[in-house]
Design a protein around this motif. Structure first.
Motif, PDB file in Angstrom:
ATOM      1  N   HIS A 238      -5.204   3.028  -3.722  1.00 45.59           N
ATOM      2  CA  HIS A 238      -5.823   1.922  -4.469  1.00 45.59           C
ATOM      3  C   HIS A 238      -5.019   1.583  -5.708  1.00 45.59           C
ATOM      4  N   ASP A 239      -4.255   2.558  -6.220  1.00 44.25           N
ATOM      5  CA  ASP A 239      -3.343   2.277  -7.335  1.00 44.25           C
ATOM      6  C   ASP A 239      -1.948   2.773  -6.946  1.00 44.25           C
ATOM      7  N   ALA A 240      -1.516   2.368  -5.769  1.00 44.33           N
ATOM      8  CA  ALA A 240      -0.169   2.688  -5.277  1.00 44.33           C
ATOM      9  C   ALA A 240       0.167   4.173  -5.411  1.00 44.33           C
TER      10      ALA A 240
ATOM     11  N   ILE B  99       3.303  13.913 -11.642  1.00 35.77           N
ATOM     12  CA  ILE B  99       2.019  14.622 -11.571  1.00 35.77           C
ATOM     13  C   ILE B  99       0.998  13.801 -12.345  1.00 35.77           C
ATOM     14  N   VAL B 100      -0.203  13.708 -11.786  1.00 36.60           N
ATOM     15  CA  VAL B 100      -1.204  12.758 -12.299  1.00 36.60           C
ATOM     16  C   VAL B 100      -2.452  13.542 -12.716  1.00 36.60           C
ATOM     17  N   PRO B 101      -2.466  14.092 -13.929  1.00 43.14           N
ATOM     18  CA  PRO B 101      -3.553  15.000 -14.297  1.00 43.14           C
ATOM     19  C   PRO B 101      -4.766  14.338 -14.950  1.00 43.14           C
ATOM     20  N   ASN B 102      -4.663  13.082 -15.352  1.00 41.17           N
ATOM     21  CA  ASN B 102      -5.795  12.483 -16.066  1.00 41.17           C
ATOM     22  C   ASN B 102      -6.973  12.205 -15.146  1.00 41.17           C
ATOM     23  N   HIS B 103      -6.654  11.936 -13.870  1.00 41.59           N
ATOM     24  CA  HIS B 103      -7.709  11.538 -12.938  1.00 41.59           C
ATOM     25  C   HIS B 103      -7.336  11.951 -11.523  1.00 41.59           C
ATOM     26  N   THR B 104      -8.325  11.928 -10.655  1.00 45.37           N
ATOM     27  CA  THR B 104      -8.047  12.096  -9.229  1.00 45.37           C
ATOM     28  C   THR B 104      -8.429  10.778  -8.548  1.00 45.37           C
TER      29      THR B 104
ATOM     30  N   LEU C 156     -10.682   5.602 -16.896  1.00 47.44           N
ATOM     31  CA  LEU C 156      -9.879   4.781 -17.815  1.00 47.44           C
ATOM     32  C   LEU C 156      -9.044   3.767 -17.042  1.00 47.44           C
ATOM     33  N   PHE C 157      -8.865   4.027 -15.735  1.00 42.95           N
ATOM     34  CA  PHE C 157      -8.103   3.092 -14.897  1.00 42.95           C
ATOM     35  C   PHE C 157      -9.066   2.487 -13.868  1.00 42.95           C
ATOM     36  N   ASP C 158      -8.704   2.463 -12.605  1.00 41.70           N
ATOM     37  CA  ASP C 158      -9.555   1.821 -11.604  1.00 41.70           C
ATOM     38  C   ASP C 158     -10.803   2.681 -11.320  1.00 41.70           C
TER      39      ASP C 158
ATOM     40  N   SER D 247     -11.653   3.728  -8.670  1.00 37.76           N
ATOM     41  CA  SER D 247     -11.267   4.739  -7.674  1.00 37.76           C
ATOM     42  C   SER D 247     -10.466   5.877  -8.307  1.00 37.76           C
ATOM     43  N   GLN D 248     -10.396   5.920  -9.655  1.00 35.50           N
ATOM     44  CA  GLN D 248      -9.625   6.953 -10.363  1.00 35.50           C
ATOM     45  C   GLN D 248     -10.482   7.644 -11.441  1.00 35.50           C
ATOM     46  N   PRO D 249     -11.484   8.456 -11.020  1.00 39.17           N
ATOM     47  CA  PRO D 249     -12.345   9.106 -12.006  1.00 39.17           C
ATOM     48  C   PRO D 249     -11.568  10.094 -12.890  1.00 39.17           C
TER      49      PRO D 249
ATOM     50  N   PHE E 134       8.657  17.593 -13.764  1.00 40.35           N
ATOM     51  CA  PHE E 134       7.540  16.666 -13.575  1.00 40.35           C
ATOM     52  C   PHE E 134       7.614  15.533 -14.581  1.00 40.35           C
ATOM     53  N   ARG E 135       7.287  14.352 -14.075  1.00 45.90           N
ATOM     54  CA  ARG E 135       6.998  13.228 -14.963  1.00 45.90           C
ATOM     55  C   ARG E 135       5.464  13.222 -15.053  1.00 45.90           C
ATOM     56  N   VAL E 136       4.937  13.354 -16.247  1.00 45.58           N
ATOM     57  CA  VAL E 136       3.505  13.586 -16.414  1.00 45.58           C
ATOM     58  C   VAL E 136       2.800  12.266 -16.744  1.00 45.58           C
ATOM     59  N   ASP E 137       1.980  11.820 -15.802  1.00 51.10           N
ATOM     60  CA  ASP E 137       1.285  10.537 -15.922  1.00 51.10           C
ATOM     61  C   ASP E 137       0.227  10.590 -17.029  1.00 51.10           C
ATOM     62  N   VAL E 138       0.108   9.518 -17.777  1.00 52.40           N
ATOM     63  CA  VAL E 138      -0.932   9.363 -18.806  1.00 52.40           C
ATOM     64  C   VAL E 138      -1.020  10.611 -19.710  1.00 52.40           C
ATOM     65  N   ALA E 139       0.099  11.050 -20.201  1.00 47.75           N
ATOM     66  CA  ALA E 139       0.137  12.298 -20.979  1.00 47.75           C
ATOM     67  C   ALA E 139      -0.488  12.133 -22.370  1.00 47.75           C
TER      68      ALA E 139
ATOM     69  N   ALA F 223       6.995  13.265 -20.630  1.00 44.68           N
ATOM     70  CA  ALA F 223       5.697  12.655 -20.920  1.00 44.68           C
ATOM     71  C   ALA F 223       5.714  11.147 -20.751  1.00 44.68           C
ATOM     72  N   GLU F 224       4.752  10.657 -19.956  1.00 41.88           N
ATOM     73  CA  GLU F 224       4.459   9.236 -20.005  1.00 41.88           C
ATOM     74  C   GLU F 224       3.356   9.079 -21.045  1.00 41.88           C
ATOM     75  N   ALA F 225       3.763   8.936 -22.285  1.00 45.33           N
ATOM     76  CA  ALA F 225       2.791   8.884 -23.379  1.00 45.33           C
ATOM     77  C   ALA F 225       3.023   7.600 -24.164  1.00 45.33           C
TER      78      ALA F 225
ATOM     79  N   HIS G 175       8.052   0.915 -13.054  1.00 43.05           N
ATOM     80  CA  HIS G 175       7.167   0.240 -12.103  1.00 43.05           C
ATOM     81  C   HIS G 175       5.930  -0.372 -12.759  1.00 43.05           C
ATOM     82  N   ASP G 176       5.808  -0.262 -14.078  1.00 41.25           N
ATOM     83  CA  ASP G 176       4.624  -0.802 -14.766  1.00 41.25           C
ATOM     84  C   ASP G 176       4.948  -2.006 -15.642  1.00 41.25           C
ATOM     85  N   VAL G 177       6.217  -2.326 -15.791  1.00 40.23           N
ATOM     86  CA  VAL G 177       6.573  -3.381 -16.761  1.00 40.23           C
ATOM     87  C   VAL G 177       7.425  -4.454 -16.075  1.00 40.23           C
TER      88      VAL G 177
HETATM   89  C1  NOJ Z   1       0.676   5.199 -15.381  1.00 42.86           C
HETATM   90  C2  NOJ Z   1       1.392   4.852 -14.108  1.00 42.86           C
HETATM   91  O1  NOJ Z   1       2.750   4.653 -14.398  1.00 42.86           O
HETATM   92  C3  NOJ Z   1       0.712   3.638 -13.566  1.00 42.86           C
HETATM   93  O2  NOJ Z   1       1.431   3.052 -12.505  1.00 42.86           O
HETATM   94  C4  NOJ Z   1      -0.688   4.010 -13.161  1.00 42.86           C
HETATM   95  O3  NOJ Z   1      -1.377   2.858 -12.747  1.00 42.86           O
HETATM   96  C5  NOJ Z   1      -1.456   4.638 -14.321  1.00 42.86           C
HETATM   97  N1  NOJ Z   1      -0.676   5.585 -15.059  1.00 42.86           N
HETATM   98  C6  NOJ Z   1      -2.686   5.353 -13.838  1.00 42.86           C
HETATM   99  O4  NOJ Z   1      -2.327   6.527 -13.168  1.00 42.86           O
END
Ligand code: NOJ
Length: 553
Positions: A69-71, A109-114, A180-182, A184-186, A214-219, A278-280, A340-342
């Motif tokens: 749902h969020d690629a 790695i995507v630790p903020n949500h599943t 905080l996102f979709d 489908s991402q609690p 690791f690139r850490v998502d939403v760090a 960190a993706e911060a 991929h976000d900008v």
């Molecule tokens: C940042 C990711 O780069 C982005 O593509 C994603 O939608 C959000 N975090 C939520 O995981």
């Protein structure tokens, strides 16, 4: 041991201080199966081209089990590969081939949500309020009579409320969960030790499988202010950092740092100098530097640099601030222009009216860039970035000079931002279009079947890799030359010394024995004598606007 030997060992060990890391967005890189979505086998088949490009490492956006749902940033199983992308064995083959070619492999790695399809969330929804199953997430009673209002006023990054209400089996309305996102991402609750232990396991799983980091998502998002108070901004909301306001109770809280220290200890158990990035979306840079203190992460993406416009004074300021902030904590500065976000940087830097980060651009957006300016400026910006000391990130396709795609039909768009805002924000699909490999093959060689999960522009044949290969003036050759010269002249290891008293709009500095001039927006600038080793666009004795040159002098 002599000093020279130990200095060399230090450099070899801490490869990430100067590395160029290439982001692969697996959905859009190369599709071996023919279903129109890129996969791991496709990546393996194209790794030679990245070794030939001259990068040091690859970072792969998520390829884990996910309803997409969020690629893929909505992960249902963190330790398995989604069938769309292949199998764990495909991962092993890919990693082995990358290592054989001397490329390190960073995974996301995507630790903020599943994903809401993660077994933990399924159990949480099926369990009672107050249960241990719910305690892994952030469930709260609603506000208002009967709890029919969300628990607070937070908004999702993709638009709309950041809360969704669940229902009991008998259909009665129940609690709300935070996303905080979709929807489908609690969000996970990181105050819960069970969550921390599970992520230690996930880190070890990929480290054991040979991931180099690791690139850490939403760090910047894992710790929320206790009590989850309403967001009551004082004054105007400054949501420039990826849409996140820095005074919001969900972002950049100090509670995240103990998590990163714990993760650093796990990563340090492994040999081979593995890293955390960190993706911060945090500002100012002095605050972002907290993410890369010696016992936390190794690197943080330099988003303040990414969002700086094509403006000489602003660029000089952000470069100075970056070097001071990162070096202040003994971390390397990092540099990044696209991901991929900008909006792809060639297009973004050439827009004639500013667009807030995260909105995207479409066919009717004001100030769309002129194509020639975008190519020139994109290359000039890249050459400036690759001269800066530290580590740099590239995003797939920028080496081909790809622009942002603006004319994707609404029905083909997939970013939840587009859907959650009912088309008000275009979102990020324009930078995610599958990349062209071969001019005259179906889907430009992206997929043997000719399918492509997002439509590719009809006019991309001239940008395909095969028609750029070996062509001296192509963008691909330019990137190859830039990466080779960056390495040969050890630009990433150097100290940057500004050249003063240049005309308005022109930047100049010395680094690693090379002199760099970037004419951002000035009058044509008479270059001093010296050998030009690389120019982003043809120059004679003068350097026109939107051009960078490296010289030996
Ligand atoms: C940042 C990711 O780069 C982005 O593509 C994603 O939608 C959000 N975090 C939520 O995981």
């Amino acid at each position: 041991m002599s000093n020279v030997a130990s200095a060399h060992q230090q450099t070899a060990a801490e490869w990430w201080r100067t590395a160029v890391i290439y982001q692969i967005y697996p959905r859009s890189f190369a599709d071996a199966s023919g279903d129109g979505i890129g996969d791991l086998a496709g990546i393996t088949s194209r790794l030679d081209s990245l070794a030939a490009l001259g990068v040091d490492a690859i970072w792969l956006s998520p390829f884990y089990v996910s309803p997409q749902h969020d690629a893929g940033y909505d992960v249902a199983d963190f330790t398995d590969v989604d069938p769309v992308f292949g199998t764990l064995e495909d991962f092993d083959t890919m990693r082995e081939r990358a290592h054989d070619l001397g490329l390190r492999v960073i995974v996301d790695i995507v630790p903020n949500h599943t994903s809401s399809e993660h077994v933990w969330f399924q159990h949480a929804v099926a369990s009672a309020p107050g249960s241990p199953e719910r305690a892994r997430y952030i469930f709260r009673d609603g506000s208002g009579e009967g709890g029919e209002q969300p628990p607070n006023n937070w908004e999702s990054m993709f638009g709309g409320p950041a809360w969704t209400r669940v229902h009991r089996e008998d259909g009665e309305p129940d609690q709300w969960y935070l996303h905080l996102f979709d929807s489908s991402q609690p969000d996970l609750d990181w105050t819960n030790e069970e969550v921390r232990v599970e992520f230690d396991r996930i880190l070890r799983f990929w480290l054991d499988r040979g991931a180099d980091g690791f690139r850490v998502d939403v760090a910047h998002g894992l710790a929320k202010v206790p009590g989850l108070p309403d967001y009551l901004p004082e004054g105007e909301v400054d949501a420039s950092m990826g849409g996140a306001a820095m005074d919001h109770p969900a972002w950049a809280q100090t509670g995240v740092h103990e998590i990163w220290r714990r993760w650093r200890a796990v990563v340090d158990e492994y040999p081979g100098d593995r890293i955390l990035t960190a993706e911060a979306w945090v500002k100012p840079l002095t605050r972002m530097a907290d993410w890369v203190r010696p016992d936390e992460m190794h690197q943080a993406f330099n988003f303040p640099y990414l969002i700086t416009g094509w403006d000489a004074a602003a660029l000089r300021d952000v470069i100075d601030e970056s070097l001071t902030a990162f070096h202040g904590v003994e971390a390397p500065a990092t540099w990044v222009l696209s991901n991929h976000d900008v909006i792809r940087h060639s297009s973004r830097l050439s827009l004639t009216v500013p667009h807030p980060q995260g909105q995207g651009i479409g066919p009717d957006s004001p100030g769309l860039p002129d194509a020639d300016t975008a190519v020139r400026r994109g290359r000039a910006a890249t050459q400036l970035m690759l001269a800066l000391p530290g580590s740099a990130y590239l995003y797939q396709g920028e080496e081909l000079g790809l622009p942002e795609v603006t004319d994707i039909p609404g029905e083909a768009r997939q970013d939840p931002t587009w859907h959650r805002t009912e088309g008000e924000r275009y979102g990020r699909d324009g930078c995610r279009v599958p990349i062209p490999w071969t001019a005259d093959a179906p889907a430009y060689g992206f997929s043997p079947s000719g399918q492509s999960w997002l439509p590719q522009p009809a006019e991309w044949a001239h940008l395909a890799r095969d028609v750029q290969e070996g062509v001296p003036e192509s963008t691909l050759t330019f990137y190859q030359d830039a990466l080779r010269l960056r390495r040969e002249h050890r630009l990433a290891e150097g100290d940057l010394v500004w050249i003063e008293e240049l005309p308005d709009g022109v930047l100049g500095f010395r680094v690693g024995g090379v002199t760099v001039y970037a004419n951002i927006a000035g009058e044509p600038f008479d270059l001093p004598d010296g050998e030009q080793i690389l120019a982003s666009s043809p120059t004679t004795g003068t350097l026109p606007a939107d051009t960078t040159v490296w010289m030996l002098r």
